[in-house]
Design an enzyme around this catalytic site. Structure first.
Site, PDB file in Angstrom:
ATOM      1  N   HIS A   1      21.675  44.288  30.791  1.00 49.55           N
ATOM      2  CA  HIS A   1      20.661  45.107  31.458  1.00 49.55           C
ATOM      3  C   HIS A   1      20.411  46.366  30.623  1.00 49.55           C
ATOM      4  O   HIS A   1      21.333  46.911  30.027  1.00 49.55           O
ATOM      5  CB  HIS A   1      21.139  45.472  32.872  1.00 49.55           C
ATOM      6  CG  HIS A   1      20.067  46.122  33.688  1.00 49.55           C
ATOM      7  ND1 HIS A   1      19.735  47.446  33.543  1.00 49.55           N
ATOM      8  CD2 HIS A   1      19.226  45.619  34.623  1.00 49.55           C
ATOM      9  CE1 HIS A   1      18.733  47.725  34.374  1.00 49.55           C
ATOM     10  NE2 HIS A   1      18.409  46.635  35.037  1.00 49.55           N
TER      11      HIS A   1
ATOM     12  N   GLU B   1      12.526  42.585  31.118  1.00 49.41           N
ATOM     13  CA  GLU B   1      12.429  43.840  31.857  1.00 49.41           C
ATOM     14  C   GLU B   1      12.003  44.958  30.911  1.00 49.41           C
ATOM     15  O   GLU B   1      12.847  45.547  30.223  1.00 49.41           O
ATOM     16  CB  GLU B   1      13.779  44.202  32.480  1.00 49.41           C
ATOM     17  CG  GLU B   1      14.283  43.197  33.482  1.00 49.41           C
ATOM     18  CD  GLU B   1      15.226  43.863  34.490  1.00 49.41           C
ATOM     19  OE1 GLU B   1      14.929  43.788  35.682  1.00 49.41           O
ATOM     20  OE2 GLU B   1      16.228  44.470  34.068  1.00 49.41           O
TER      21      GLU B   1
ATOM     22  N   SER C   1      10.080  47.455  38.682  1.00 49.93           N
ATOM     23  CA  SER C   1       9.244  47.937  39.794  1.00 49.93           C
ATOM     24  C   SER C   1       8.549  46.818  40.577  1.00 49.93           C
ATOM     25  O   SER C   1       7.400  46.975  41.004  1.00 49.93           O
ATOM     26  CB  SER C   1       8.226  48.974  39.303  1.00 49.93           C
ATOM     27  OG  SER C   1       8.896  50.109  38.797  1.00 49.93           O
TER      28      SER C   1
ATOM     29  N   LYS D   1      22.512  47.470  41.632  1.00 51.00           N
ATOM     30  CA  LYS D   1      22.999  48.581  40.795  1.00 51.00           C
ATOM     31  C   LYS D   1      24.190  49.264  41.482  1.00 51.00           C
ATOM     32  O   LYS D   1      24.954  48.602  42.182  1.00 51.00           O
ATOM     33  CB  LYS D   1      21.857  49.550  40.478  1.00 51.00           C
ATOM     34  CG  LYS D   1      20.635  48.808  39.919  1.00 51.00           C
ATOM     35  CD  LYS D   1      19.621  49.674  39.259  1.00 51.00           C
ATOM     36  CE  LYS D   1      18.493  48.796  38.733  1.00 51.00           C
ATOM     37  NZ  LYS D   1      17.496  49.526  37.968  1.00 51.00           N
TER      38      LYS D   1
ATOM     39  N   ASN E   1      19.118  43.137  42.125  1.00 51.69           N
ATOM     40  CA  ASN E   1      20.122  43.904  41.380  1.00 51.69           C
ATOM     41  C   ASN E   1      20.356  45.208  42.143  1.00 51.69           C
ATOM     42  O   ASN E   1      19.533  46.111  42.099  1.00 51.69           O
ATOM     43  CB  ASN E   1      19.581  44.177  39.962  1.00 51.69           C
ATOM     44  CG  ASN E   1      20.463  45.125  39.184  1.00 51.69           C
ATOM     45  OD1 ASN E   1      21.596  45.425  39.579  1.00 51.69           O
ATOM     46  ND2 ASN E   1      19.956  45.611  38.056  1.00 51.69           N
TER      47      ASN E   1
ATOM     48  N   GLY F   1      12.427  51.184  37.596  1.00 48.39           N
ATOM     49  CA  GLY F   1      12.665  52.338  38.453  1.00 48.39           C
ATOM     50  C   GLY F   1      11.613  53.427  38.319  1.00 48.39           C
ATOM     51  O   GLY F   1      11.786  54.539  38.806  1.00 48.39           O
TER      52      GLY F   1
ATOM     53  N   GLU G   1      20.094  49.353  31.346  1.00 48.04           N
ATOM     54  CA  GLU G   1      20.931  50.516  31.687  1.00 48.04           C
ATOM     55  C   GLU G   1      22.290  50.401  31.018  1.00 48.04           C
ATOM     56  O   GLU G   1      22.891  51.404  30.640  1.00 48.04           O
ATOM     57  CB  GLU G   1      21.050  50.640  33.218  1.00 48.04           C
ATOM     58  CG  GLU G   1      19.762  51.196  33.822  1.00 48.04           C
ATOM     59  CD  GLU G   1      19.497  50.748  35.249  1.00 48.04           C
ATOM     60  OE1 GLU G   1      20.417  50.271  35.924  1.00 48.04           O
ATOM     61  OE2 GLU G   1      18.330  50.885  35.688  1.00 48.04           O
TER      62      GLU G   1
HETATM   63  P1  PGA Z   1      13.497  48.262  39.645  1.00 47.66           P
HETATM   64  O1  PGA Z   1      14.730  47.751  38.737  1.00 47.66           O
HETATM   65  O2  PGA Z   1      12.998  47.073  40.410  1.00 47.66           O
HETATM   66  O3  PGA Z   1      14.071  49.326  40.507  1.00 47.66           O
HETATM   67  O4  PGA Z   1      12.460  48.779  38.673  1.00 47.66           O
HETATM   68  C1  PGA Z   1      14.733  46.493  38.138  1.00 47.66           C
HETATM   69  C2  PGA Z   1      16.005  46.294  37.361  1.00 47.66           C
HETATM   70  O5  PGA Z   1      16.526  47.256  36.798  1.00 47.66           O
HETATM   71  O6  PGA Z   1      16.552  45.165  37.312  1.00 47.66           O
END
Ligand code: PGA
Length: 251
Positions: free
Chosen positions: A96, A168, A214, A12, A10, A174, A98
């Site tokens: 997601h 997740e 992560s 982003k 992903n 993140g 976010e």
């Molecule tokens: P990350 O994000 O691996 O940077 O923690 C995962 C995601 O948001 O899909």
């Protein structure tokens, strides 16, 4: 039932078109012989078509990061499922955290987006997961159960076979804080139990449930050893040729 692992990146809101092309050109070379797992990259909308052209004939597929549920119409700023297919996507990330947090995504819009995507053959990667506060309040399982059930409302067994669920935990995204393999496995097993109750054993055993939060080259192998973890949704570490290559090539 043996489920084929899938690793999805992903990206982003990162990567201009030239940056996106540099990344996939590197990945194509490094990953060209990997056939026993599915590999997906999810660029921002603007890079989907050029990335798709660059990846033609390769073993790397493309996903989008969001979608609107209507086929067409006066919906300024939105992109339809069919447009994503047209641009070269075969997957789409839906719900997601976010998007839930910053863009008012709800269980209801997630459900509509899944249905709209399935209509045109886009495979939804449906994200669920609790926040840190919810985990501390001991309601993580309740939250994930609600999100999962509401996302899948009104879907048939056949639909379910075309869906991937991504667990997740928001506190692991993140932040550098990965859920332990056991924490992740416990939730994955719980989700599989929900699917079994709703759609039966066969379906629940066929569906891929992937972990995100992560993921790094250092922790992917332990996560993938868990019986109910079928792959990963990788954010930060998918932006770099070397680290995404290592993650895809987990033992
Ligand atoms: P990350 O994000 O691996 O940077 O923690 C995962 C995601 O948001 O899909």
């Amino acid at each position: 039932m043996k489920r084929k692992p899938i690793i999805a990146g992903n990206w982003k809101m990162y990567k201009t078109i030239p940056e996106a092309l540099a990344l996939v050109n590197g990945l194509m070379i490094n990953l060209k012989d990997v056939m026993d797992r599915d590999i997906v990259v999810c660029p921002p909308f603007t890079a989907i078509k050029p990335v798709s052209d660059a990846l033609k004939g390769s073993n790397i597929l493309i996903g989008a990061q969001d979608v609107f549920w209507e086929e067409k119409g006066a919906f300024t700023g939105e992109v339809s499922p069919n447009m994503l297919v047209d641009a070269g996507s075969s997957y789409v990330i839906i719900g997601h955290s976010e998007r839930r947090q910053y863009f008012a995504e709800t269980d209801e819009t997630v459900n509509k987006k899944i249905k709209g995507s399935l209509k045109v053959g886009l495979m939804p990667i449906v994200c669920v997961g609790e926040t840190l506060k919810e985990r501390e309040q001991n309601i993580a399982y309740q939250i994930v159960e609600r999100q999962t059930k509401n996302a899948l409302l009104g879907l048939s067994k056949q639909d379910l076979l075309k869906i991937i669920i991504a667990y997740e935990p928001v506190w692991a995204i993140g932040t550098g804080k990965t859920a332990t393999p056991q924490q992740a496995e416990d939730m994955h097993r719980y989700i599989r139990g929900i699917l079994k109750d709703l759609f039966g054993q066969d379906i629940s055993e066929s569906i891929r449930i992937i972990y995100g939060g992560s993921i790094k080259p250092e922790n992917i192998s332990e996560l993938m050893k868990q019986p109910d973890i079928d792959g990963g949704l990788v954010g930060g570490a998918s932006l770099d040729i070397d680290s995404f290559t290592k993650i895809v090539c987990f033992i």
